[in-house]
Design an enzyme around this catalytic site. Structure first.
Site, PDB file in Angstrom:
ATOM      1  N   GLU A 439      38.868  95.869 -10.337  1.00  0.00           N
ATOM      2  CA  GLU A 439      38.871  97.257 -10.799  1.00  0.00           C
ATOM      3  C   GLU A 439      39.867  98.141 -10.047  1.00  0.00           C
ATOM      4  O   GLU A 439      39.502  99.108  -9.388  1.00  0.00           O
ATOM      5  CB  GLU A 439      37.452  97.828 -10.710  1.00  0.00           C
ATOM      6  N   GLU A 510      32.072  89.510 -14.895  1.00  0.00           N
ATOM      7  CA  GLU A 510      30.803  90.214 -14.772  1.00  0.00           C
ATOM      8  C   GLU A 510      30.207  90.333 -16.171  1.00  0.00           C
ATOM      9  O   GLU A 510      30.892  90.723 -17.114  1.00  0.00           O
ATOM     10  CB  GLU A 510      30.980  91.609 -14.160  1.00  0.00           C
TER      11      GLU A 510
END
Length: 1011
Positions: A439, A510
């Site tokens: 991220e 994820e």
């Protein structure tokens, strides 16, 4: 104020005098002690763990110059155990935040009031080290530090979770020495360490000294090459020395037998090549390790060698030629008392639990783990995605997700994280994928990381999720080897798999957010993942709840989360999102994962003849190590059982098997077949007999209605007694042979149900649509509450007796449910009837307002008096289950207490419901209580000492006040739990979104011992 260069805000200075990164190893004096892997047994190793003197300053400006001097008086400082985190020892602020930076976002600058921790320790150097250079290794220091020895400045380093090594030879003396550090809480590296975690500081991993000859082996890179048919292996041991050195290498198998050796003389760089025929291959199912010993300069270095080939061919991720599904979890370093300081036994506990629950993959989210953890992964057998210590998620809050990765001034900082990780971990066979971080946007700096990695180690593919096109980063993704995605819906991953333009395998780094009561979509994901070769699996977010063990002012222990320490900004309980609790107790979500990703699949082929299909989902081992037991249960009681002596299924192959049970063609009873797959032998992580997986089927036995004494078929009791019905004001009193029930016509509900004078109700019965929001309801709950679901009460339009006879009475109630300020949510008609046995029957028709979101639930809520603690039911168990979270339960008859029905989540929420219940009895210990059933067959059932309102209001489990009465929920349906705390919306098929439906229930007061 201390006089040092302000490196902590200088992007051009990432280190001063730090040694170049190298492979992780400890030098030993002999091979035997090297194999034992006990660092303290090496004469060249000296720990600096232990007691240090420590002084905390809220600002670096308050640090006194000269504290690091060899003569400085530190006797008045505090004592602090190293390794540790400041914050878990009472210093500074315990602080949890996810995306938001805890400082103003002004990269590379950090607050002037930058907290500093001063460390000092005296230590002795052995005389046996006189002719050697001593190096100090810091495995992890957060976030940057300055180092002095005997008052002399040695160097500086940043990068919290990769090692920093310094040569101390110029600064040491024989006998006593002093080492001193100034550790700063923040530096420019803080901007790329913005992971979702508690923000800890300090020397949190091991610190030790290594004695090396001035000429020694500085680095080793063990590259391997396998022939196409895996019959031959080449191990190229690439060496780097600090001078002229004779080096020898020995390769030994798992039994210690010598199978290859070589030697060379080199000054700088060179290679020893070892050839091996018919090598045993390493994989997560059979983690075979060779041992490579490298001798030189009076030292022995040991490296585990696992021969395996990782490749992507035609969009399929493969290991040793087999298409692999990564069945993984994301794991943070997290300890409930020590923070990010993780003891070795705690690592082992995690790995044992993962193995016991069929996990084969670990993503080190979002930074490299302790190197000893990777060594354990080599031995246990795990595929590891090794992730760089890089996340700058917080820049998204200022509107430019790619701010740092497209800025060339940050390129070296990005590269430094990748280089140090790859160099340290390059020899670990468990690592099958390199990850560029998490991220942080995507642009040129990530591309530089990927290109450097591929040039240094082309044997492993490179992952980075930030290339997801939804983030609008650079479209140049050629250097990334897989399509990394987070929380992509089931429909979208299938769409990707079906798209002819998709050429890279998709890895869900994820998915299926495991926060609180969840996840509820695991089977849906894996049905699709198994279906398409292009889908290589994924890692559930995440392994553990990050609760901090603490206690209230009254001494009540609990696990704290964001905001509990006054930390701002914080993300509340978003850190409580794991498959296990902070003390490593499995949540039901982990049991669900275990079942869904189990390596054995059993399907019904022809149950009338006892034929089943067994599929081995292992990739490399057959099922010879698995015993398969079966049993037949008749109405929950075992009537037949045995062990199935089946042929052994090879990897990824299926076989048919016959179970020699006998069942009737028709019966009043229900018959269920349960198969249990158990390990035959003890393993490192389980005992013999441990259940790997199970499967259950209802057998094809026709249901036969019970016959009365005269031979007539009937489903009702043979003798219905008469009743007396009397209206007393607005109360309808119905009295039978051994019961008295009261129905309030004004309120439209029962207020009393009794048998033999024993009252079974503590409060009136009511319809209910509200559940305490789960963590995965965190988004939809706002809509629910806005519409008034949480405050819905019943309005009665009509309530009257509509039928009456000598043996029964019927009351019809027209009603609505609604909250203040809002239109009614639903309208319904309830027909209540009471017969001469005392049985209450309900048939309700409901019409929900069209514009509403799906309902959390619909059903009856009632309270039973103090003492109603025994729960017996026939349905799914033994633990909680929901429409989308029920693979890990099996149908049977269960006897529990109300407390055992409860699932204690750190943040209280809906829990403990039993999906697919066919009947339930809640009673006192003498068996006096109520039996619940549904003519429709199944309903969701719960018994607890808390109302939905109790669970909604409490923010921590210790805030719950246990009621004496027992709260019963009897639901037509309850919506699923999903994973929408971070994942996609609840799948439509799991929503209670019907606008019209009917529901039936029966409630019978009984004394079980008389039945």
């Amino acid at each position: 104020m201390i006089q040092v260069e302000k490196y902590w805000e200088d992007l051009t200075v990432l280190q001063v005098n730090r040694e170049a990164p190298r492979a992780y190893f400890i030098p030993y004096s002999e091979a035997q002690t090297a194999l034992a892997n006990k660092r303290a047994r090496s004469p060249f190793y000296q720990t600096l763990n232990g007691g240090w003197k420590f002084k905390y300053h809220t600002s670096v400006k308050d640090v006194e110059d000269g504290f690091y001097a060899a003569s400085a008086d530190v006797s008045g400082w505090d004592d602090l155990l190293v390794p540790s985190c400041w914050q878990t020892n009472g210093y500074d602020q315990l602080h949890y935040t996810n995306v938001n930076y805890p400082i103003p976002c002004d990269p590379p600058y950090v607050p002037n009031e930058n907290p500093a921790g001063l460390y000092a320790r005296d230590f002795n150097i052995s005389e046996t080290w006189d002719e050697k250079d001593a190096y100090v290794v810091f495995e992890g220091v957060n976030s940057c530090f300055y180092l002095w020895v005997n008052g002399q400045f040695v160097g500086y380093s940043q990068g919290s979770r990769v090692p920093a090594e310094f040569n101390l030879a110029p600064y040491l003396k024989r006998g006593k020495n002093r080492i001193a550090l100034m550790v700063l809480k923040w530096c420019d590296g803080t901007y790329i360490e913005d992971q979702d975690l508690w923000r800890f500081s300090g020397i949190f991993r091991d610190v030790y000294l290594l004695a090396r000859n001035p000429v020694h082996i500085r680095d080793v890179f063990n590259r391997q090459e396998l022939s196409e048919d895996f019959s031959k292996a080449v191990l190229r041991c690439e060496l780097e020395t600090t001078g002229q050195l004779e080096v020898k290498a020995e390769l030994r198998d798992a039994k210690g037998s010598l199978i290859g050796e070589g030697a060379t003389s080199l000054d700088g760089k060179g290679t020893i090549e070892l050839n091996l025929a018919n090598p045993e291959l390493w994989n997560a199912e059979r983690p075979y390790l060779y041992q490579l010993y490298v001798y030189g300069g009076g030292e022995v270095l040991r490296f585990p060698v696992g021969f395996r080939k990782v490749e992507i061919t035609e969009g399929v991720f493969k290991i040793n030629g087999a298409a692999i599904k990564l069945k993984g979890v994301n794991r943070h370093d997290s300890h409930p008392e020590l923070g990010q300081t993780i003891p070795l036994n705690h690592m082992i506990k995690d790995l044992n639990l993962m193995k016991r629950h069929n996990v084969n993959t670990i993503r080190t989210s979002h930074y490299p783990n302790d190197p000893r953890f990777l060594e354990l992964c080599n031995e246990y057998g795990f595929y590891v995605i090794d992730e760089a210590d890089l996340e700058c998620h917080g820049v998204d809050r200022i509107g430019d997700y790619h701010l740092l990765t497209k800025n060339p001034e940050w390129e070296q900082a990005f590269l430094d994280r990748m280089e140090r990780m790859v160099e340290r971990d390059k020899n670990q066979p468990s690592i099958v994928i390199w990850s560029l971080g998490n991220e942080s946007g995507y642009d040129k700096n990530h591309m530089s990381m990927a290109r450097w990695t591929k040039a240094r180690d082309a044997s492993r593919p490179v992952h980075y999720e930030g290339v997801d096109p939804r983030y609008n980063g650079s479209k140049d993704t050629e250097v990334i080897d897989m399509e990394g995605r987070m929380y992509t819906s089931v429909a979208d991953i299938e769409k990707y798999a079906l798209d002819e333009a998709s050429t890279k395998p998709m890895f869900l780094c994820e998915y299926s957010h495991a926060m609180g009561n969840g996840p509820g979509d695991l089977k849906d994901y894996w049905d699709v993942i198994y279906k398409y070769p292009l889908l290589m699996g994924g890692c559930v977010w995440e392994w553990t709840d990050h609760g901090i063990k603490t206690e209230t002012a009254e001494g009540i222990p609990f696990f704290a989360y964001g905001g509990d320490f006054g930390d701002q900004p914080n993300d509340g309980n978003f850190c409580i999102d794991g498959l296990v609790s902070p003390d490593r107790k499995p949540h039901t979500g982990l049991l669900e994962l275990k079942k869904v990703i189990a390596p054995i699949r059993i399907e019904a082929e022809d149950l009338s003849k006892g034929v089943i299909k067994i599929t081995n989902l292992y990739d490399f081992i057959d099922l010879s190590q698995i015993a398969l037991y079966w049993k037949i249960e008749k109405d929950g009681q075992t009537v037949e059982q045995g062990e199935l002596k089946q042929a052994v299924a090879a990897p990824q192959q299926s076989i048919m098997a016959f179970i020699p049970y006998t069942i009737p063609q028709a019966s009043e009873s229900r018959y269920f077949l349960t198969l249990s797959c158990r390990s035959k032998q003890d393993t490192r992580w389980s005992e013999a007999g441990y259940e790997i997986s199970f499967e259950q089927f209802e057998l094809p036995v026709a249901i036969e209605v019970a016959a009365s004494e005269d031979g007539n078929k009937q489903s009702q009791p043979s003798r219905i007694r008469t009743i007396q019905v009397e209206q007393q004001g607005h109360n309808l009193v119905v009295e039978g042979f051994d019961f008295v029930h009261r129905f309030d016509l004004y309120a439209g509900t029962f207020t009393s149900v009794s048998k033999h004078g024993v009252e079974m109700l503590q409060a009136p019965v009511g319809f209910n649509i509200w559940r305490a929001p789960t963590d995965n309801d965190r988004r939809i709950k706002h809509d629910w509450m806005d519409q008034g679901y949480d405050r819905a009460t019943m309005h009665v339009y009509r309530s009257e007796v509509t039928k009456q006879s000598e043996t029964s009475v019927e009351v019809t109630v027209d009603f609505s449910l609604g909250g203040y300020m809002k239109l009614p949510l639903l309208h319904g008609t309830a027909q209540w009837s009471i017969d001469g046995t005392g049985e209450i029957s309900l048939q309700v028709k409901v019409k929900v307002r069209e514009s509403l979101s799906f309902l959390p639930r619909f059903g009856l809520q009632l309270a039973m008096p103090h003492g109603a603690e025994e729960v017996e039911y026939f349905g799914f168990g033994p633990h909680e289950s929901y429409v989308d979270k029920r693979q890990s339960v099996r149908k049977g008859k269960y006897l529990l207490t109300v407390d055992e029905m409860f699932q204690n989540y750190i943040m209280p929420q809906e829990n403990g419901s039993r999906y697919g219940t066919e009947w339930a009895i809640v009673s006192n210990e003498q068996g006096m209580g109520l039996k619940f059933a549904s003519p429709d067959g199944e309903f969701s059932f719960n018994a607890a000492h808390y109302t939905p309102a109790d669970l909604t209001t409490a923010l921590h489990s210790h805030e719950l006040s246990k009621r004496k009465e027992t709260i019963i929920q009897l639901d037509y349906k309850m919506s699923g739990v999903g994973s929408n705390s971070c994942g996609p919306e609840l799948l439509e098929q799991y929503r209670l979104d019907e606008k019209e439906f009917e529901f039936g229930l029966t409630i019978l007061p009984l004394f079980k011992e008389d039945e």
